[in-house]
Each structure stands twice: as structure tokens, then as C-alpha cells.
Design a protein around this motif. Structure first.
Motif, PDB file in Angstrom:
ATOM      1  N   GLU A   1     -14.035  53.519  36.490  1.00 45.53           N
ATOM      2  CA  GLU A   1     -13.434  52.201  36.707  1.00 45.53           C
ATOM      3  C   GLU A   1     -12.347  51.952  35.664  1.00 45.53           C
ATOM      4  O   GLU A   1     -12.513  52.290  34.489  1.00 45.53           O
ATOM      5  N   ASP A   2     -11.255  51.324  36.098  1.00 49.37           N
ATOM      6  CA  ASP A   2     -10.201  50.936  35.157  1.00 49.37           C
ATOM      7  C   ASP A   2      -9.501  49.695  35.682  1.00 49.37           C
ATOM      8  O   ASP A   2      -9.656  49.333  36.850  1.00 49.37           O
ATOM      9  N   CYS A   3      -8.741  49.053  34.802  1.00 47.43           N
ATOM     10  CA  CYS A   3      -8.047  47.811  35.169  1.00 47.43           C
ATOM     11  C   CYS A   3      -6.538  48.025  35.272  1.00 47.43           C
ATOM     12  O   CYS A   3      -5.755  47.074  35.168  1.00 47.43           O
ATOM     13  N   ALA A   4      -6.123  49.257  35.436  1.00 46.15           N
ATOM     14  CA  ALA A   4      -4.694  49.550  35.617  1.00 46.15           C
ATOM     15  C   ALA A   4      -4.261  49.044  37.004  1.00 46.15           C
ATOM     16  O   ALA A   4      -5.112  48.658  37.809  1.00 46.15           O
ATOM     17  N   PRO A   5      -2.956  49.036  37.284  1.00 47.51           N
ATOM     18  CA  PRO A   5      -2.508  48.613  38.622  1.00 47.51           C
ATOM     19  C   PRO A   5      -3.213  49.402  39.723  1.00 47.51           C
ATOM     20  O   PRO A   5      -3.586  50.561  39.514  1.00 47.51           O
ATOM     21  N   PRO A   6      -3.411  48.778  40.881  1.00 49.34           N
ATOM     22  CA  PRO A   6      -4.135  49.453  41.966  1.00 49.34           C
ATOM     23  C   PRO A   6      -3.542  50.820  42.289  1.00 49.34           C
ATOM     24  O   PRO A   6      -2.331  50.966  42.407  1.00 49.34           O
ATOM     25  N   PHE A   7      -4.429  51.809  42.388  1.00 48.55           N
ATOM     26  CA  PHE A   7      -3.980  53.168  42.738  1.00 48.55           C
ATOM     27  C   PHE A   7      -5.097  53.888  43.467  1.00 48.55           C
ATOM     28  O   PHE A   7      -6.158  54.137  42.904  1.00 48.55           O
ATOM     29  N   ASP A   8      -4.837  54.198  44.715  1.00 52.43           N
ATOM     30  CA  ASP A   8      -5.816  54.948  45.511  1.00 52.43           C
ATOM     31  C   ASP A   8      -5.465  56.437  45.410  1.00 52.43           C
ATOM     32  O   ASP A   8      -4.425  56.860  45.925  1.00 52.43           O
ATOM     33  N   PRO A   9      -6.311  57.247  44.767  1.00 48.17           N
ATOM     34  CA  PRO A   9      -5.995  58.670  44.609  1.00 48.17           C
ATOM     35  C   PRO A   9      -5.746  59.382  45.929  1.00 48.17           C
ATOM     36  O   PRO A   9      -4.939  60.318  45.989  1.00 48.17           O
ATOM     37  N   VAL A  10      -6.407  58.948  46.989  1.00 51.93           N
ATOM     38  CA  VAL A  10      -6.220  59.616  48.277  1.00 51.93           C
ATOM     39  C   VAL A  10      -4.770  59.435  48.743  1.00 51.93           C
ATOM     40  O   VAL A  10      -4.162  60.341  49.305  1.00 51.93           O
ATOM     41  N   GLU A  11      -4.221  58.258  48.464  1.00 52.59           N
ATOM     42  CA  GLU A  11      -2.827  58.002  48.837  1.00 52.59           C
ATOM     43  C   GLU A  11      -1.866  58.752  47.908  1.00 52.59           C
ATOM     44  O   GLU A  11      -0.735  59.045  48.269  1.00 52.59           O
ATOM     45  N   GLY A  12      -2.324  59.028  46.674  1.00 55.22           N
ATOM     46  CA  GLY A  12      -1.430  59.599  45.672  1.00 55.22           C
ATOM     47  C   GLY A  12      -1.506  61.109  45.561  1.00 55.22           C
ATOM     48  O   GLY A  12      -0.827  61.686  44.727  1.00 55.22           O
ATOM     49  N   ARG A  13      -2.336  61.721  46.385  1.00 55.76           N
ATOM     50  CA  ARG A  13      -2.457  63.174  46.277  1.00 55.76           C
ATOM     51  C   ARG A  13      -1.173  63.841  46.759  1.00 55.76           C
ATOM     52  O   ARG A  13      -0.335  63.216  47.399  1.00 55.76           O
ATOM     53  N   LEU A  14      -1.075  65.110  46.418  1.00 59.43           N
ATOM     54  CA  LEU A  14       0.139  65.844  46.782  1.00 59.43           C
ATOM     55  C   LEU A  14       0.303  65.865  48.303  1.00 59.43           C
ATOM     56  O   LEU A  14      -0.647  66.128  49.015  1.00 59.43           O
ATOM     57  N   PRO A  15       1.493  65.568  48.785  1.00 56.84           N
ATOM     58  CA  PRO A  15       1.692  65.618  50.239  1.00 56.84           C
ATOM     59  C   PRO A  15       1.588  67.048  50.748  1.00 56.84           C
ATOM     60  O   PRO A  15       1.636  67.992  49.969  1.00 56.84           O
ATOM     61  N   PRO A  16       1.447  67.206  52.065  1.00 61.13           N
ATOM     62  CA  PRO A  16       1.353  68.552  52.633  1.00 61.13           C
ATOM     63  C   PRO A  16       2.540  69.418  52.223  1.00 61.13           C
ATOM     64  O   PRO A  16       3.602  68.911  51.877  1.00 61.13           O
ATOM     65  N   ALA A  17       2.332  70.706  52.273  1.00 60.12           N
ATOM     66  CA  ALA A  17       3.352  71.648  51.802  1.00 60.12           C
ATOM     67  C   ALA A  17       4.680  71.473  52.522  1.00 60.12           C
ATOM     68  O   ALA A  17       4.727  71.249  53.722  1.00 60.12           O
ATOM     69  N   CYS A  18       5.733  71.530  51.750  1.00 59.11           N
ATOM     70  CA  CYS A  18       7.076  71.554  52.327  1.00 59.11           C
ATOM     71  C   CYS A  18       7.587  72.971  52.081  1.00 59.11           C
ATOM     72  O   CYS A  18       7.756  73.368  50.929  1.00 59.11           O
ATOM     73  N   PRO A  19       7.817  73.725  53.124  1.00 63.76           N
ATOM     74  CA  PRO A  19       8.146  75.150  52.975  1.00 63.76           C
ATOM     75  C   PRO A  19       9.332  75.403  52.051  1.00 63.76           C
ATOM     76  O   PRO A  19       9.385  76.431  51.383  1.00 63.76           O
ATOM     77  N   GLY A  20      10.261  74.464  51.977  1.00 65.03           N
ATOM     78  CA  GLY A  20      11.462  74.716  51.195  1.00 65.03           C
ATOM     79  C   GLY A  20      11.313  74.488  49.706  1.00 65.03           C
ATOM     80  O   GLY A  20      12.218  74.788  48.929  1.00 65.03           O
ATOM     81  N   ILE A  21      10.171  73.936  49.274  1.00 66.26           N
ATOM     82  CA  ILE A  21      10.031  73.584  47.856  1.00 66.26           C
ATOM     83  C   ILE A  21       9.110  74.571  47.159  1.00 66.26           C
ATOM     84  O   ILE A  21       7.928  74.654  47.485  1.00 66.26           O
ATOM     85  N   PRO A  22       9.647  75.355  46.209  1.00 62.54           N
ATOM     86  CA  PRO A  22       8.783  76.313  45.508  1.00 62.54           C
ATOM     87  C   PRO A  22       7.764  75.593  44.631  1.00 62.54           C
ATOM     88  O   PRO A  22       8.009  74.461  44.200  1.00 62.54           O
ATOM     89  N   PRO A  23       6.619  76.239  44.355  1.00 67.42           N
ATOM     90  CA  PRO A  23       5.535  75.591  43.604  1.00 67.42           C
ATOM     91  C   PRO A  23       5.984  75.027  42.262  1.00 67.42           C
ATOM     92  O   PRO A  23       5.539  73.966  41.854  1.00 67.42           O
TER      93      PRO A  23
END
Lengths: 152, 103
Positions: free
Chosen positions: A83-105
Motif C-alpha cells: 500500500e502507498d499514498c502516491a498518485p493512483p497507479f494501476d500496474p496492470v495499466e502500466g505494464r510494458l505494451p505488447p511487442a512492437c517489432p520495430g523497437i529493439p529491446p
């Protein structure tokens, strides 16, 4: 359903990098009490560490704040609530988006990778924002599966 | 657990040996060593990780930093990482550009 002890441990620490070791110690104690195997213990520690680090680095943005960690363990596994009192942040929304083939790791954002690691390391994850608090609940089951996580 | 970092040169390879835990608290030490290693101009940077019992995404960030600091023709090898550490590297997709070997 994970069978857990009715009593829980609570740790409240300042939101600093230096406090992450205290959180890890609590997690390792709970994992040992639950009899988790090496792999499950590692996954639990990694998930809690990544989410707590994210709160320190990005949630409070280096400012003052507190993190409360509650843990319960039992023969079925371990459940950790952060638990924390920082601004609202849902980790599920903030996870890395699906792979974009053009962007190297090496050009991807690592912060999102940390959350990706956390969410793919646990057996169950839940998020809520209540009374101004971010509440993340992570469960690692004693008999959980170590899925091969999808590549970002 | 603290992180112990050592840096040496063996022929045309710069060797970084890590022992301990690589997380948000300890990764800056690794980061600084990478900066030194990048300046050596060897063809290979070998990162020995058999002694690393735990690595968080802060360690991944350091590996990405290493890729950015060295020249394109320099090979970065991660050697001897335990399974959960190599799993973390694979999960991030870094095994596409970093050589992961047992020894």
C-alpha cells in the motif's frame, strides 16, 4: 484458493531505495514460513521488489512517502499487500505494451519491464485504489506454476 | 546483500565479475564499472554473474546501458547466470543482443 494463516505481519517503511532490503527480508521470511520452493520464493521476491521499487522511483518521485507491506503465509502460499499514498497507479495499466517489432529491446523502457516482470512472476495479482491509497495484492502459490512469461 | 564488482582485462576481453545481489540499491556500482569497461576498447565485455543470487530490473537497466555504451562490434557476454537471472534477461528480450552462456 490459497490457504493462508489468519494472522499477518505488517511492515511500514519510508519509500526509499534503502528500505527495499527490509521489504525483501519480510518477503523471504514469509516464503520460508510457507515452505515455498526456491523458484517460487525468487518469483515472489522479484515481484514485490519491482512493485515497491516502482513506488519509490516513480510513485513518490523521490519525495517523502511511506510504503506499508502486509503479508500472510500458509501451506498454500504467500499473499503480500503493498500500500502507498502516491498518485493512483494501476500496474496492470502500466505494464510494458505488447511487442512492437520495430523497437529493439535496448530501446524499450525498462520501468515498464519491471512491472512486466512482477506481473508475470506471481500467480494472482489485484489492484485497487481506496481512500487515497494504491493497494496491490500479490499471491504466489506453493503449487503455483512458473509460466514462461511472454516476451515484451 | 551488497554487490561486489571487479574489473579486469584478459587478452581482448574486459571481464566484470559480480557477486551478491543486483537491485535498485546496488546497480549503480555495476553501472559505474560498465562505464570504465566501455572505455577499455576491447572486442568483448564478459560479465560473470555466477555469484549473483538475485537480479531485479535495475540490473537489466545496467545491461541495456552496457549495450548503449560499447561500440556496435563489441560483444557483450553474460556468463554463468543462475536460471532465475537468465530467465529475467530472456523475459526482457535482451538475449537477442547479449550472448548468454553457461561458461
Amino acid at each position: 484458493m490459497v490457504e493462508l494463516a489468519s494472522t499477518s505481519c505488517v511492515l511500514e517503511v519510508p519509500a526509499t531505495v534503502g528500505a527495499l532490503g527490509d521489504i525483501a527480508s519480510l518477503v523471504l521470511r514469509l516464503a520460508a514460513a510457507a515452505g515455498l520452493g526456491k523458484g517460487a520464493t525468487y518469483r515472489l521476491r522479484l515481484a514485490v521488489d519491482e512493485l515497491a521499487t516502482n513506488v519509490v522511483m516513480h510513485g513518490y518521485r523521490g519525495g517523502d512517502g511511506r510504503i506499508t507491506v502486509r503479508g500472510r503465509s500458509g501451506p498454500g502460499g504467500v499473499q503480500i499487500v503493498i500500500e502507498d499514498c502516491a498518485p493512483p497507479f494501476d500496474p496492470v495499466e502500466g505494464r510494458l505494451p505488447p511487442a512492437c517489432p520495430g523497437i529493439p529491446p535496448e530501446e524499450r523502457r525498462i520501468g515498464g519491464l519491471g512491472i512486466h516482470l512482477a506481473l508475470t512472476s506471481v500467480d494472482e495479482f489485484g489492484y485497487a485504489h481506496r481512500d487515497g491509497r494504491n493497494i496491490s495484492t500479490l499471491t504466489v502459490k506453493a503449487e503455483g506454476t512458473d509460466r514462461c512469461p511472454p516476451r515484451p | 546483500m551488497p554487490l561486489s564488482v571487479s574489473l579486469s582485462i584478459e587478452g581482448d576481453t574486459t571481464v566484470i565479475e559480480l557477486t551478491g545481489e543486483l537491485d535498485a540499491k546496488t546497480a549503480p556500482d555495476f553501472h559505474r564499472t560498465i562505464e570504465k569497461a566501455a572505455g577499455h576498447g576491447t572486442r568483448t565485455v564478459e560479465i560473470r554473474m555466477a555469484g549473483v543470487g538475485y537480479m531485479a530490473s535495475a540490473g537489466l537497466r545496467s545491461l541495456v546501458f552496457a549495450q548503449q555504451k560499447v561500440a556496435n562490434d563489441v560483444t557483450i557476454k553474460v556468463v554463468g547466470a543462475i536460471e532465475p537471472v537468465s530467465r529475467t534477461i530472456r523475459t526482457a528480450g535482451l538475449d537477442r543482443s547479449i550472448v548468454l552462456t553457461d561458461e
